[in-house]
Design a protein around this motif. Sequence first.
Motif, mmCIF file in Angstrom:
data_model
loop_
_atom_site.group_PDB
_atom_site.id
_atom_site.type_symbol
_atom_site.label_atom_id
_atom_site.label_comp_id
_atom_site.label_asym_id
_atom_site.label_seq_id
_atom_site.Cartn_x
_atom_site.Cartn_y
_atom_site.Cartn_z
ATOM 1 N N LYS A 227 0.833 -1.203 0.000
ATOM 2 C CA LYS A 227 0.000 0.000 0.000
ATOM 3 C C LYS A 227 0.872 1.259 0.000
ATOM 4 O O LYS A 227 1.770 1.402 0.837
ATOM 5 C CB LYS A 227 -0.927 -0.006 1.219
ATOM 6 N N PHE A 228 0.569 2.143 -0.945
ATOM 7 C CA PHE A 228 1.321 3.388 -1.082
ATOM 8 C C PHE A 228 0.352 4.571 -0.940
ATOM 9 O O PHE A 228 -0.484 4.798 -1.818
ATOM 10 C CB PHE A 228 2.030 3.442 -2.438
ATOM 11 N N ARG A 229 0.467 5.267 0.165
ATOM 12 C CA ARG A 229 -0.420 6.413 0.362
ATOM 13 C C ARG A 229 -0.064 7.527 -0.628
ATOM 14 O O ARG A 229 1.079 7.612 -1.088
ATOM 15 C CB ARG A 229 -0.347 6.927 1.794
ATOM 16 N N TYR A 230 -1.034 8.338 -0.934
ATOM 17 C CA TYR A 230 -0.796 9.451 -1.855
ATOM 18 C C TYR A 230 0.076 10.501 -1.187
ATOM 19 O O TYR A 230 -0.179 10.929 -0.051
ATOM 20 C CB TYR A 230 -2.122 10.086 -2.283
ATOM 21 N N ILE A 231 1.126 10.916 -1.882
ATOM 22 C CA ILE A 231 1.999 11.989 -1.402
ATOM 23 C C ILE A 231 2.260 12.950 -2.553
ATOM 24 O O ILE A 231 2.159 12.584 -3.728
ATOM 25 C CB ILE A 231 3.351 11.450 -0.866
ATOM 26 N N LYS A 232 2.588 14.177 -2.216
ATOM 27 C CA LYS A 232 3.024 15.123 -3.232
ATOM 28 C C LYS A 232 4.428 14.713 -3.703
ATOM 29 O O LYS A 232 5.170 14.046 -2.965
ATOM 30 C CB LYS A 232 3.057 16.546 -2.663
ATOM 31 N N PRO A 233 4.825 15.089 -4.920
ATOM 32 C CA PRO A 233 6.174 14.752 -5.390
ATOM 33 C C PRO A 233 7.235 15.187 -4.386
ATOM 34 O O PRO A 233 7.092 16.216 -3.704
ATOM 35 C CB PRO A 233 6.278 15.531 -6.709
ATOM 36 N N LEU A 234 8.300 14.415 -4.299
ATOM 37 C CA LEU A 234 9.352 14.707 -3.322
ATOM 38 C C LEU A 234 10.075 16.010 -3.627
ATOM 39 O O LEU A 234 10.549 16.685 -2.708
ATOM 40 C CB LEU A 234 10.353 13.547 -3.282
ATOM 41 N N LEU A 235 10.176 16.362 -4.885
ATOM 42 C CA LEU A 235 10.849 17.601 -5.272
ATOM 43 C C LEU A 235 9.864 18.755 -5.388
ATOM 44 O O LEU A 235 8.738 18.580 -5.851
ATOM 45 C CB LEU A 235 11.572 17.418 -6.612
ATOM 46 N N GLY A 236 10.319 19.939 -4.967
ATOM 47 C CA GLY A 236 9.514 21.144 -5.162
ATOM 48 C C GLY A 236 8.439 21.377 -4.136
ATOM 49 O O GLY A 236 7.511 22.155 -4.362
ATOM 50 N N ARG A 237 8.531 20.771 -2.963
ATOM 51 C CA ARG A 237 7.534 20.961 -1.914
ATOM 52 C C ARG A 237 7.765 22.273 -1.168
ATOM 53 O O ARG A 237 8.896 22.670 -0.925
ATOM 54 C CB ARG A 237 7.595 19.819 -0.897
ATOM 55 N N GLU A 238 6.660 22.890 -0.750
ATOM 56 C CA GLU A 238 6.740 24.043 0.146
ATOM 57 C C GLU A 238 7.045 23.535 1.553
ATOM 58 O O GLU A 238 6.544 22.484 1.973
ATOM 59 C CB GLU A 238 5.420 24.815 0.161
ATOM 60 N N PHE A 239 7.843 24.290 2.300
ATOM 61 C CA PHE A 239 8.214 23.864 3.649
ATOM 62 C C PHE A 239 7.174 24.321 4.666
ATOM 63 O O PHE A 239 6.777 25.486 4.689
ATOM 64 C CB PHE A 239 9.579 24.432 4.038
ATOM 65 N N GLU A 240 6.738 23.394 5.508
ATOM 66 C CA GLU A 240 5.889 23.711 6.649
ATOM 67 C C GLU A 240 6.281 22.761 7.766
ATOM 68 O O GLU A 240 6.066 21.558 7.665
ATOM 69 C CB GLU A 240 4.412 23.566 6.318
ATOM 70 N N HIS A 241 6.871 23.322 8.829
ATOM 71 C CA HIS A 241 7.383 22.470 9.896
ATOM 72 C C HIS A 241 6.274 21.593 10.473
ATOM 73 O O HIS A 241 5.176 22.057 10.759
ATOM 74 C CB HIS A 241 7.998 23.314 11.014
ATOM 75 N N GLY A 242 6.589 20.309 10.611
ATOM 76 C CA GLY A 242 5.650 19.355 11.178
ATOM 77 C C GLY A 242 4.706 18.746 10.162
ATOM 78 O O GLY A 242 4.008 17.777 10.469
ATOM 79 N N LYS A 243 4.657 19.290 8.938
ATOM 80 C CA LYS A 243 3.761 18.773 7.905
ATOM 81 C C LYS A 243 4.514 18.395 6.641
ATOM 82 O O LYS A 243 4.359 17.294 6.118
ATOM 83 C CB LYS A 243 2.675 19.803 7.591
ATOM 84 N N THR A 244 5.314 19.305 6.135
ATOM 85 C CA THR A 244 6.197 19.000 4.999
ATOM 86 C C THR A 244 7.570 19.562 5.334
ATOM 87 O O THR A 244 7.887 20.701 5.009
ATOM 88 C CB THR A 244 5.664 19.596 3.679
ATOM 89 N N ASP A 245 8.349 18.766 6.008
ATOM 90 C CA ASP A 245 9.685 19.168 6.429
ATOM 91 C C ASP A 245 10.650 18.024 6.134
ATOM 92 O O ASP A 245 10.319 17.110 5.370
ATOM 93 C CB ASP A 245 9.700 19.578 7.910
ATOM 94 N N CYS A 246 11.839 18.063 6.723
ATOM 95 C CA CYS A 246 12.831 17.037 6.380
ATOM 96 C C CYS A 246 12.441 15.657 6.893
ATOM 97 O O CYS A 246 12.742 14.640 6.253
ATOM 98 C CB CYS A 246 14.222 17.434 6.874
ATOM 99 N N LEU A 247 11.734 15.589 8.022
ATOM 100 C CA LEU A 247 11.258 14.285 8.496
ATOM 101 C C LEU A 247 10.174 13.740 7.579
ATOM 102 O O LEU A 247 10.156 12.541 7.261
ATOM 103 C CB LEU A 247 10.726 14.390 9.926
ATOM 104 N N THR A 248 9.281 14.610 7.112
ATOM 105 C CA THR A 248 8.260 14.182 6.155
ATOM 106 C C THR A 248 8.906 13.610 4.900
ATOM 107 O O THR A 248 8.443 12.604 4.344
ATOM 108 C CB THR A 248 7.355 15.366 5.768
ATOM 109 N N MET A 249 9.966 14.274 4.446
ATOM 110 C CA MET A 249 10.685 13.805 3.265
ATOM 111 C C MET A 249 11.191 12.378 3.459
ATOM 112 O O MET A 249 11.018 11.508 2.589
ATOM 113 C CB MET A 249 11.850 14.744 2.964
ATOM 114 N N VAL A 250 11.788 12.113 4.612
ATOM 115 C CA VAL A 250 12.301 10.775 4.896
ATOM 116 C C VAL A 250 11.154 9.765 4.962
ATOM 117 O O VAL A 250 11.224 8.683 4.364
ATOM 118 C CB VAL A 250 13.108 10.773 6.208
ATOM 119 N N ARG A 251 10.082 10.104 5.676
ATOM 120 C CA ARG A 251 8.940 9.194 5.811
ATOM 121 C C ARG A 251 8.340 8.864 4.447
ATOM 122 O O ARG A 251 8.061 7.693 4.148
ATOM 123 C CB ARG A 251 7.853 9.809 6.698
ATOM 124 N N ASP A 252 8.131 9.880 3.628
ATOM 125 C CA ASP A 252 7.481 9.655 2.339
ATOM 126 C C ASP A 252 8.376 8.866 1.389
ATOM 127 O O ASP A 252 7.909 7.970 0.678
ATOM 128 C CB ASP A 252 7.090 10.993 1.711
#
Length: 239
Positions: A96-121
């Motif tokens: 199962k692969f949850r929907y995520i935004k592309p890894l490149l070009g994301r806007e930064f928002e701490h706790g939602k789209t940050d470096c930990l999110t990048m690793v998790r996704d």
Amino acid sequence: MKTEILNHAKKCGENECCGFVIDNKIYMPCNNISPTPTETFEISPEDWITAEQQGAITAVVHSHPDGLPILSEADQIFQQQTALDWWLVCNNKIHKFRYIKPLLGREFEHGKTDCLTMVRDAYMLVGIDLPDYEREDDWWHNGQNLYLDLLPKNGFEQVEPESLQEGDIIIVCLGSSTPNHAAIYIGNQQILHHCPNRLSKRDAYGGFWLDYTHSIWRHKKWQKSAFMAILNNMAIDLI
């Protein structure tokens, strides 16, 4: 539902099966109308309409009869278009692969789209599910050491810099003596990461990033062949 999905994939044999999960509880099998069904799948517009009439489509299902248990570049491009979770049948298992935004070009928002999110996704794409954690901004100045506390608890072990390989997590001290930033090594002396107030991007692994590297970590279940899933996602940025 699991049994229905696996049985449908077996019935399709060398052809890729396809279908929908509806309301997270019903599997609706579809016919693969692709002209090359052993290589790709295509669901008819009529089947999309029928599924939407039955309820909310919560996942798209297809199979890789003789392939790897990762989403191909084409799969990930189409997943972006559907904005849905995708389930993949491979080796008689459902991945199962949850929907995520592309890894490149994301806007930064701490706790939602940050470096930990990048690793998790990124790790989700290779089949390793890592938990999310509530984290306040500036935790590294408040007596916390999240990366060093959490990495060993989640299947990572520290490795020597000389053994650096694709998929390793590089922990960096970014404006702090506490290691507070994570990057993924993607080969050719490059990293994939997401810094505050910047879009997620590739960077050369040298200079500042190399000088302020604290440690390098590798997951115990890491499979080199699965790294292609991350590359497939980064290719979305080039389309």
